[in-house]
Design a protein around this motif. Structure first.
Motif, PDB file in Angstrom:
ATOM      1  N   LYS A 116     -25.490 -29.916  12.273  1.00 16.25           N
ATOM      2  CA  LYS A 116     -25.103 -31.328  12.152  1.00 16.25           C
ATOM      3  C   LYS A 116     -23.809 -31.612  12.906  1.00 16.25           C
ATOM      4  N   THR A 117     -22.882 -30.668  12.837  1.00 12.22           N
ATOM      5  CA  THR A 117     -21.620 -30.838  13.556  1.00 12.22           C
ATOM      6  C   THR A 117     -21.849 -30.891  15.059  1.00 12.22           C
ATOM      7  N   GLU A 118     -22.723 -30.005  15.545  1.00  9.12           N
ATOM      8  CA  GLU A 118     -23.024 -29.982  16.977  1.00  9.12           C
ATOM      9  C   GLU A 118     -23.742 -31.262  17.406  1.00  9.12           C
ATOM     10  N   GLU A 119     -24.655 -31.735  16.558  1.00  8.60           N
ATOM     11  CA  GLU A 119     -25.352 -32.991  16.861  1.00  8.60           C
ATOM     12  C   GLU A 119     -24.361 -34.152  16.914  1.00  8.60           C
ATOM     13  N   TRP A 120     -23.423 -34.148  15.960  1.00  6.61           N
ATOM     14  CA  TRP A 120     -22.413 -35.218  15.938  1.00  6.61           C
ATOM     15  C   TRP A 120     -21.560 -35.170  17.191  1.00  6.61           C
ATOM     16  N   PHE A 121     -21.139 -33.969  17.588  1.00 10.10           N
ATOM     17  CA  PHE A 121     -20.278 -33.859  18.759  1.00 10.10           C
ATOM     18  C   PHE A 121     -21.034 -34.239  20.033  1.00 10.10           C
ATOM     19  N   ALA A 122     -22.335 -33.926  20.074  1.00 10.63           N
ATOM     20  CA  ALA A 122     -23.136 -34.297  21.242  1.00 10.63           C
ATOM     21  C   ALA A 122     -23.182 -35.816  21.402  1.00 10.63           C
ATOM     22  N   LYS A 123     -23.193 -36.543  20.273  1.00  9.13           N
ATOM     23  CA  LYS A 123     -23.271 -38.003  20.318  1.00  9.13           C
ATOM     24  C   LYS A 123     -21.899 -38.661  20.472  1.00  9.13           C
ATOM     25  N   HIS A 124     -20.891 -38.084  19.821  1.00  5.22           N
ATOM     26  CA  HIS A 124     -19.592 -38.756  19.746  1.00  5.22           C
ATOM     27  C   HIS A 124     -18.446 -37.947  20.340  1.00  5.22           C
ATOM     28  N   GLY A 125     -18.768 -36.867  21.050  1.00  2.00           N
ATOM     29  CA  GLY A 125     -17.724 -35.987  21.565  1.00  2.00           C
ATOM     30  C   GLY A 125     -16.739 -36.678  22.487  1.00  2.00           C
ATOM     31  N   THR A 126     -17.233 -37.563  23.347  1.00  2.00           N
ATOM     32  CA  THR A 126     -16.324 -38.241  24.284  1.00  2.00           C
ATOM     33  C   THR A 126     -15.334 -39.133  23.535  1.00  2.00           C
ATOM     34  N   LYS A 127     -15.825 -39.855  22.536  1.00  2.00           N
ATOM     35  CA  LYS A 127     -14.931 -40.700  21.738  1.00  2.00           C
ATOM     36  C   LYS A 127     -13.962 -39.853  20.927  1.00  2.00           C
ATOM     37  N   ALA A 128     -14.457 -38.710  20.424  1.00  2.00           N
ATOM     38  CA  ALA A 128     -13.601 -37.840  19.624  1.00  2.00           C
ATOM     39  C   ALA A 128     -12.449 -37.283  20.458  1.00  2.00           C
ATOM     40  N   VAL A 129     -12.742 -36.880  21.683  1.00  2.00           N
ATOM     41  CA  VAL A 129     -11.699 -36.332  22.555  1.00  2.00           C
ATOM     42  C   VAL A 129     -10.690 -37.414  22.926  1.00  2.00           C
TER      43      VAL A 129
END
Length: 228
Positions: A116-129
């Motif tokens: 789930k964490t990897e799926e979340w980062f795949a979708k929102h990683g750019t915003k998170a960074v």
């Protein structure tokens, strides 16, 4: 650099803050703008060194004419990017499979949590960074999952540079405008940092409580099934 200017701005907090101030002042006296950049690079690697002190202090130094304002912003942003790249490299060296293997050994953590964490980062990683660069504590650590997931280096660099530029400009300008009261920035941001820590602790406690509750329910269901 005028050696009499900064001590006038030092806060009455003593201890760690005074030590950080003296250290940063020494770097800027010796290296100028690159010294401020080095301090911020190390702040990324060692979060207990607060950027909320380094950046306003660089701004105050610029207000005294000992360092250019644009120079302070540029060098601190370069330092932010260098520090972030180092953490990205650590994440990349760790790698996805090794991270999954280590995370799976953590009590109460399931492989599904990692998925789930990897799926979340795949979708929102750019915003998170990008936005993570403007959140205390997370601004350093967000680089590691970016490295683990092998985010495109140009994308990572672009987002990190832009987010860091915004964060650094705000705090350098605050120190520049506040002058000898630059330490007020650290004082008020200390409350924000504490709020972030409390929020993280609450989230961790909630995760543990929910996971233990689910495990107990699962155990009770297994016991009831065996009795039947």
């Amino acid at each position: 650099m005028n050696s009499t200017a900064v001590p006038l701005a030092a806060s009455d907090g003593g201890g760690l803050l005074d030590g950080v101030v003296d250290w940063v002042v020494g770097l800027m006296e010796t290296l100028g703008g690159p010294g401020a950049g080095l301090a911020i690079a190390l702040e990324n690697l060692f979060p207990p060194i607060p950027s909320e002190v380094i950046l306003p202090l660089a701004g105050f130094t610029a207000s005294q004419g000992d360092l250019g304002l644009v120079e302070a912003i540029v060098w601190t942003t370069i330092g932010s990017v260098v520090g972030a790249l180092a953490l990205y490299g650590i994440g990349a060296a760790l790698g996805r499979e090794r991270f999954r293997a280590l995370a799976a050994k953590v009590p109460l953590v399931k492989i599904s949590d990692i998925d789930k964490t990897e799926e979340w980062f795949a979708k929102h990683g750019t915003k998170a960074v990008f936005f993570g660069r403007m959140i205390p504590i997370f601004r350093s650590f967000i680089s590691i999952p970016a490295g683990i997931e092998r985010m495109s280096v140009p994308v990572f660099l672009g987002l990190t540079t832009l987010g860091s530029l915004i964060w650094n400009t705000i705090f350098v300008m605050a120190g520049y405008l506040l002058g000898e009261s630059w330490h007020l920035v650290e004082e008020y941001m200390g409350y924000v940092s504490k709020a972030v820590v409390v929020a993280v602790l609450i989230a961790v406690v909630w995760f543990v409580v929910v996971r233990v509750r689910d495990m107990r329910r699962g155990g009770n269901r297994s016991g009831a099934a065996e009795e039947r």
